[in-house]
Design a protein around this motif. Structure first.
Motif, PDB file in Angstrom:
ATOM      1  N   LEU A  28      43.394  -1.627  16.775  1.00 21.15           N
ATOM      2  CA  LEU A  28      42.247  -1.743  17.755  1.00 21.15           C
ATOM      3  C   LEU A  28      43.064  -0.070  19.017  1.00 21.15           C
ATOM      4  O   LEU A  28      44.197  -1.131  19.329  1.00 21.15           O
ATOM      5  CB  LEU A  28      42.293  -3.126  17.904  1.00 21.15           C
ATOM      6  N   ASN A  29      42.337  -0.187  19.320  1.00 27.51           N
ATOM      7  CA  ASN A  29      43.056   1.390  20.272  1.00 27.51           C
ATOM      8  C   ASN A  29      42.656   1.683  20.963  1.00 27.51           C
ATOM      9  O   ASN A  29      42.249   3.117  21.844  1.00 27.51           O
ATOM     10  CB  ASN A  29      42.811   2.809  19.198  1.00 27.51           C
ATOM     11  N   ARG A  30      42.579   0.438  22.652  1.00 24.31           N
ATOM     12  CA  ARG A  30      42.170   0.821  24.155  1.00 24.31           C
ATOM     13  C   ARG A  30      42.707  -0.255  24.643  1.00 24.31           C
ATOM     14  O   ARG A  30      42.164  -0.957  25.345  1.00 24.31           O
ATOM     15  CB  ARG A  30      40.363   0.437  24.065  1.00 24.31           C
ATOM     16  N   ASN A  66      41.645  -3.322  24.230  1.00 24.52           N
ATOM     17  CA  ASN A  66      41.453  -3.551  22.840  1.00 24.52           C
ATOM     18  C   ASN A  66      39.562  -3.797  22.509  1.00 24.52           C
ATOM     19  O   ASN A  66      39.593  -4.866  21.717  1.00 24.52           O
ATOM     20  CB  ASN A  66      41.468  -4.218  21.835  1.00 24.52           C
ATOM     21  N   ALA A  67      39.135  -3.828  23.817  1.00 20.85           N
ATOM     22  CA  ALA A  67      37.561  -4.425  23.719  1.00 20.85           C
ATOM     23  C   ALA A  67      37.124  -4.368  22.469  1.00 20.85           C
ATOM     24  O   ALA A  67      36.652  -2.922  22.884  1.00 20.85           O
ATOM     25  CB  ALA A  67      37.017  -4.821  24.887  1.00 20.85           C
ATOM     26  N   LEU A  68      35.705  -4.784  22.272  1.00 22.39           N
ATOM     27  CA  LEU A  68      35.293  -4.217  20.802  1.00 22.39           C
ATOM     28  C   LEU A  68      34.196  -3.513  21.284  1.00 22.39           C
ATOM     29  O   LEU A  68      33.600  -4.628  22.001  1.00 22.39           O
ATOM     30  CB  LEU A  68      34.814  -5.522  20.278  1.00 22.39           C
ATOM     31  N   THR A  69      33.804  -1.632  21.091  1.00 21.67           N
ATOM     32  CA  THR A  69      32.238  -1.738  21.080  1.00 21.67           C
ATOM     33  C   THR A  69      32.086  -0.975  19.736  1.00 21.67           C
ATOM     34  O   THR A  69      32.184  -1.822  18.737  1.00 21.67           O
ATOM     35  CB  THR A  69      32.873  -0.355  21.418  1.00 21.67           C
ATOM     36  N   ALA A  70      30.946  -1.654  19.894  1.00 19.20           N
ATOM     37  CA  ALA A  70      30.010  -0.885  18.561  1.00 19.20           C
ATOM     38  C   ALA A  70      30.518   0.324  17.610  1.00 19.20           C
ATOM     39  O   ALA A  70      29.995  -0.594  16.707  1.00 19.20           O
ATOM     40  CB  ALA A  70      28.739  -0.586  19.230  1.00 19.20           C
TER      41      ALA A  70
END
Length: 357
Positions: free
Chosen positions: A19-21, A26-30
């Protein structure tokens, strides 16, 4: 050009998902959920990939949850994007639980909400001394989802009820006790483990990295937790906790203070969700229930108000409606569990034959 929000690589026989935020923990997006679902489906039948590792970039954690800022913006414009996001995300959660190859989740740092969904359903779940995990949804007027009610309804005694209602961030000992993870490892040796996983099966090498399980506060509190949280109503739970607090139980007093700040509607919905989830047969059925409850929450006032107070305006003073447990409309609460008709959740619509079902 900016980097992708999630990175994929095959190193030796190990499929690596990163995960690369990092700035958003690394909050999950759609976009991330869709990419993970598609890649995992492909790797499920790829003979070159023997096992999968999921980790987060940066030093702050695997995943701080779903991107609730994006959800807040979507709620104000109808909620259609969130409905599609959750459909994909829940399909991903279901796929992870039934994945045909070892799925190794490195649960270092913050692992909250949606982060639990992409880790705690895996076959090999690894926490560290830096882990802070939990389902904090009641803080934002929401209910644990991504299979959170499935997991916490199956925790020892009523420890999961306490964790779900209070929404507290928990350390490795508590996460292991609740059944959200399997093993504690040293984060300083994580890269050594990852390199070894590129060429060797996880079950062969993991024993050399496992640390002793520390004592759990939740386990030591088990007797009074089980008594206080066994009730079918939040009012009864609060009454027992207040009695314990009056008798000098500092942990119960802290729980009373914490619960007093949560959305009354979210507390009641969470308790009802946990009780129902415990009687459902599998994760898929629970995810369908959480989807029904979640879509109804998009239409509530507490969910966007909770996000506003916590992450938009950051005044930490949500105006819950209703403001008391006694004022919660129980008929409206029960309606949250009703069928969505043709909008019912359809899990793994693009699943490869035999890969997950």
């Amino acid at each position: 050009m900016s980097e992708p929000e999630v990175l994929f690589a095959v190193r030796g026989t190990l499929g690596v998902i990163t995960l690369n935020r990092p700035r958003a923990v690394n909050a999950l997006t759609a976009t991330m959920a869709t990419a993970m679902l598609e890649t995992l489906l492909r790797w499920a039948t790829d003979p070159a990939v023997h096992q999968v590792l999921v980790r987060g970039s940066g030093e702050r954690g695997l995943c701080a949850g779903g991107d609730i800022v994006a959800i807040y913006r979507d709620i104000t414009s109808g909620g259609q994007e969130t409905e599609e996001f959750w459909s994909t995300e829940y399909s991903l959660n279901s796929l992870i639980q039934s994945y045909p190859k070892p799925y190794i989740a490195y649960m270092d740092g913050l692992v909250l909400g949606g982060g639990v969904g992409i880790s705690a359903h895996g076959s090999h779940r690894l926490v560290t001394t830096r882990t802070r995990s939990g389902m904090p949804e009641t803080t934002i007027g929401f209910v644990p989802d991504v299979g959170g009610t499935y997991l916490l309804s199956r925790s020892p005694g009523e420890s999961g009820t306490h964790a779900a209602l209070t929404g507290e961030h928990l350390g490795a000992a508590e996460v292991l006790y609740l059944g959200l993870a399997d093993h504690l490892i040293d984060f300083a040796r994580a890269e050594e483990l990852f390199v070894a996983l590129e060429t060797a099966p996880v079950d062969d090498i993991l024993p050399g990295f496992i640390l002793p399980v520390p004592a759990s506060n939740l386990e030591s509190w088990r007797a009074w937790l089980d008594d206080a949280y066994a009730h079918s109503s939040v009012e009864e739970i609060m009454a027992d906790l207040n009695a314990l607090a009056a008798a000098g139980n500092d942990e119960a007093r802290a729980a009373v203070a914490t619960l007093g700040k949560k959305s009354p509607s979210a507390l009641k919905l969470t308790l009802a969700s946990l009780r129902r989830a415990k009687n459902l047969t599998d994760l898929k059925e629970v995810l369908k229930q959480e989807y029904r409850v979640g879509l109804r929450a998009l239409e509530s006032s507490d969910f966007p108000e909770g996000i506003r107070a916590q992450v938009i305006d950051k005044d930490y003073a949500p105006m819950w409606n209703p403001a008391t447990l006694q004022a919660v409309d129980m008929e409206l609460l029960e309606a949250s569990f009703a069928s969505l008709g043709n909008r019912e959740l359809k899990l793994n619509p693009r699943a490869l034959s035999g890969a997950v079902e």
